[in-house]
Design a protein around this motif. Structure first.
Motif, PDB file in Angstrom:
ATOM      1  N   UNK A 109       0.828  -1.207   0.000  1.00 26.55           N
ATOM      2  CA  UNK A 109       0.000   0.000   0.000  1.00 26.55           C
ATOM      3  C   UNK A 109       0.858   1.251   0.000  1.00 26.55           C
ATOM      4  N   UNK A 110       1.929   1.253   0.790  1.00 24.75           N
ATOM      5  CA  UNK A 110       2.812   2.420   0.854  1.00 24.75           C
ATOM      6  C   UNK A 110       3.451   2.684  -0.494  1.00 24.75           C
ATOM      7  N   UNK A 111       3.902   1.647  -1.181  1.00 29.96           N
ATOM      8  CA  UNK A 111       4.521   1.835  -2.493  1.00 29.96           C
ATOM      9  C   UNK A 111       3.547   2.471  -3.480  1.00 29.96           C
ATOM     10  N   UNK A 112       2.289   2.051  -3.434  1.00 32.76           N
ATOM     11  CA  UNK A 112       1.281   2.625  -4.335  1.00 32.76           C
ATOM     12  C   UNK A 112       1.028   4.084  -3.989  1.00 32.76           C
ATOM     13  N   UNK A 113       0.828   4.375  -2.704  1.00 34.85           N
ATOM     14  CA  UNK A 113       0.422   5.718  -2.285  1.00 34.85           C
ATOM     15  C   UNK A 113       1.523   6.754  -2.457  1.00 34.85           C
ATOM     16  N   UNK A 114       2.795   6.336  -2.441  1.00 35.40           N
ATOM     17  CA  UNK A 114       3.875   7.306  -2.521  1.00 35.40           C
ATOM     18  C   UNK A 114       4.317   7.621  -3.944  1.00 35.40           C
ATOM     19  N   UNK A 115       3.644   7.074  -4.930  1.00 34.23           N
ATOM     20  CA  UNK A 115       3.962   7.462  -6.311  1.00 34.23           C
ATOM     21  C   UNK A 115       3.499   8.890  -6.559  1.00 34.23           C
ATOM     22  N   UNK A 116       4.271   9.687  -7.303  1.00 36.23           N
ATOM     23  CA  UNK A 116       3.902  11.091  -7.545  1.00 36.23           C
ATOM     24  C   UNK A 116       2.492  11.252  -8.112  1.00 36.23           C
ATOM     25  N   UNK A 117       2.078  10.333  -8.989  1.00 33.44           N
ATOM     26  CA  UNK A 117       0.759  10.453  -9.604  1.00 33.44           C
ATOM     27  C   UNK A 117      -0.380  10.145  -8.623  1.00 33.44           C
ATOM     28  N   UNK A 118      -0.025   9.580  -7.462  1.00 30.75           N
ATOM     29  CA  UNK A 118      -1.045   9.218  -6.473  1.00 30.75           C
ATOM     30  C   UNK A 118      -1.047  10.158  -5.267  1.00 30.75           C
ATOM     31  N   UNK A 119      -0.493  11.359  -5.428  1.00 27.12           N
ATOM     32  CA  UNK A 119      -0.395  12.297  -4.311  1.00 27.12           C
ATOM     33  C   UNK A 119      -1.776  12.631  -3.733  1.00 27.12           C
ATOM     34  N   UNK A 170       6.150   8.821   7.838  1.00 27.08           N
ATOM     35  CA  UNK A 170       5.790   7.897   6.761  1.00 27.08           C
ATOM     36  C   UNK A 170       6.735   8.016   5.568  1.00 27.08           C
ATOM     37  N   UNK A 171       7.239   9.231   5.313  1.00 24.30           N
ATOM     38  CA  UNK A 171       8.200   9.414   4.224  1.00 24.30           C
ATOM     39  C   UNK A 171       9.478   8.632   4.513  1.00 24.30           C
ATOM     40  N   UNK A 172       9.890   8.605   5.784  1.00 22.62           N
ATOM     41  CA  UNK A 172      11.068   7.837   6.182  1.00 22.62           C
ATOM     42  C   UNK A 172      10.816   6.341   5.970  1.00 22.62           C
ATOM     43  N   UNK A 173       9.615   5.886   6.308  1.00 26.10           N
ATOM     44  CA  UNK A 173       9.278   4.482   6.108  1.00 26.10           C
ATOM     45  C   UNK A 173       9.364   4.107   4.629  1.00 26.10           C
ATOM     46  N   UNK A 174       8.901   5.004   3.761  1.00 23.78           N
ATOM     47  CA  UNK A 174       8.969   4.731   2.328  1.00 23.78           C
ATOM     48  C   UNK A 174      10.418   4.613   1.867  1.00 23.78           C
ATOM     49  N   UNK A 175      11.281   5.505   2.337  1.00 23.90           N
ATOM     50  CA  UNK A 175      12.687   5.458   1.947  1.00 23.90           C
ATOM     51  C   UNK A 175      13.335   4.174   2.456  1.00 23.90           C
ATOM     52  N   UNK A 176      12.969   3.761   3.657  1.00 12.53           N
ATOM     53  CA  UNK A 176      13.507   2.520   4.198  1.00 12.53           C
ATOM     54  C   UNK A 176      13.057   1.317   3.362  1.00 12.53           C
ATOM     55  N   UNK A 177      11.806   1.337   2.934  1.00 13.29           N
ATOM     56  CA  UNK A 177      11.301   0.245   2.099  1.00 13.29           C
ATOM     57  C   UNK A 177      12.032   0.179   0.766  1.00 13.29           C
ATOM     58  N   UNK A 178      12.324   1.342   0.188  1.00 13.57           N
ATOM     59  CA  UNK A 178      13.074   1.372  -1.068  1.00 13.57           C
ATOM     60  C   UNK A 178      14.467   0.773  -0.887  1.00 13.57           C
ATOM     61  N   UNK A 179      15.127   1.123   0.213  1.00 14.53           N
ATOM     62  CA  UNK A 179      16.455   0.564   0.481  1.00 14.53           C
ATOM     63  C   UNK A 179      16.371  -0.954   0.654  1.00 14.53           C
ATOM     64  N   UNK A 180      15.338  -1.413   1.358  1.00 14.82           N
ATOM     65  CA  UNK A 180      15.167  -2.853   1.558  1.00 14.82           C
ATOM     66  C   UNK A 180      14.929  -3.564   0.222  1.00 14.82           C
ATOM     67  N   UNK A 181      14.140  -2.939  -0.654  1.00 12.13           N
ATOM     68  CA  UNK A 181      13.877  -3.516  -1.982  1.00 12.13           C
ATOM     69  C   UNK A 181      15.155  -3.635  -2.789  1.00 12.13           C
ATOM     70  N   UNK A 182      16.101  -2.720  -2.568  1.00 10.09           N
ATOM     71  CA  UNK A 182      17.382  -2.736  -3.274  1.00 10.09           C
ATOM     72  C   UNK A 182      18.391  -3.681  -2.634  1.00 10.09           C
ATOM     73  N   UNK A 183      17.966  -4.362  -1.578  1.00  8.91           N
ATOM     74  CA  UNK A 183      18.837  -5.326  -0.914  1.00  8.91           C
ATOM     75  C   UNK A 183      19.623  -4.777   0.254  1.00  8.91           C
ATOM     76  N   UNK A 225       9.561  -5.749  10.527  1.00 14.03           N
ATOM     77  CA  UNK A 225       8.604  -5.165   9.598  1.00 14.03           C
ATOM     78  C   UNK A 225       9.082  -5.301   8.151  1.00 14.03           C
ATOM     79  N   UNK A 226      10.366  -5.060   7.929  1.00 10.19           N
ATOM     80  CA  UNK A 226      10.910  -5.071   6.569  1.00 10.19           C
ATOM     81  C   UNK A 226      11.027  -6.483   5.999  1.00 10.19           C
ATOM     82  N   UNK A 227      11.179  -7.472   6.877  1.00 12.58           N
ATOM     83  CA  UNK A 227      11.407  -8.842   6.402  1.00 12.58           C
ATOM     84  C   UNK A 227      10.170  -9.728   6.496  1.00 12.58           C
TER      85      UNK A 227
END
Length: 230
Positions: A109-119, A170-183, A225-227
């Motif tokens: 849900x966070x990945x969807x909501x944080x897209x620029x087009x979904x502001x 929540x913005x910090x959580x999104x950045x953390x999720x992106x880092x986790x997705x990148x390994x 949470x991330x794993x």
């Protein structure tokens, strides 16, 4: 076979159930309105009778998730054995537990909501969650103030500031999720743990409490949470 007539609230709940299952299994982007109505056994006209779009359905789904979470946390908020500080820390502990239990859905849900087009959608979802949380946090702060634990001359205003701090996090959580997705799971966990600790300190200072009084962070939570699977 005669068409089964169901009350509107049951039909809309069935659509939400189907959508939640499909969003979780296939992802939000890969799920179409046709997928949802096929799963629910309804016509497209029936779908649009309840929801104007797939985005509106996601908004309703997020609001329902928030309502369910607050309902589950209500016994903690009503526990007569806890003072204001105990209730607030128990609220954080319960929220962490639910975040881990619901982590796969929340991450998607966070990945969807944080897209620029979904502001705009993000702000509607956040507004729905804040409307549910505002009276709960206000009441909690008012009770704590009456007990002499919190220094909050205006519980409504302080509850609003409390929730605005959560929005920044929540913005910090999104950045953390992106880092986790990148390994970069270790870096992501450190970022999330550190910001959670500072979030707690910010609330301490808002309520004029000693640093570390509010237990917003817990060792191991960020990684859990991330794993959390699948």
């Amino acid at each position: 076979m005669p068409r089964v007539i169901k009350p509107p609230e049951i039909r809309s709940a069935e659509l939400l159930d189907c959508a939640q299952r499909l969003f979780f299994e296939q992802g939000y982007d890969s799920t179409t309105v046709n997928d949802i109505i096929r799963e629910a056994g309804l016509s497209k006209g029936a779908f649009y009778h309840y929801f104007a779009s797939k985005e509106a359905l996601l908004e309703a789904l997020a609001a329902r998730l928030a309502r369910d979470s607050f309902t589950e946390l209500q016994p903690v908020l009503n526990d007569p054995s806890l003072d204001g500080l105990g209730r607030l820390n128990a609220l954080f502990a319960g929220s962490r537990r639910l975040n881990v239990e619901l982590a796969p859905q929340l991450r998607k849900t966070i990945f969807v909501l944080f897209r620029p087009e979904n502001l705009a959608l993000f702000h509607r979802v956040d507004q729905a969650a804040r409307e549910l949380a505002m009276p709960i946090i206000t009441n909690l702060l008012r009770k704590g103030s009456e007990e002499g634990i919190f220094d909050v001359p205006d519980p409504d205003a302080f509850a609003e500031m409390f929730l605005q701090l959560r929005l920044i996090f929540r913005d910090v959580m999104h950045r953390a999720l992106l880092k986790a997705e990148q390994g970069n799971i270790d870096e992501a966990a450190r970022l999330l743990d550190d910001r959670l600790r500072l979030y707690g300190v910010a609330i301490d200072r808002l309520l004029k409490l000693p640093d570390g009084t509010i237990e917003a962070a817990q060792p191991g939570f960020a990684r859990a949470f991330l794993e959390a699977g699948p």
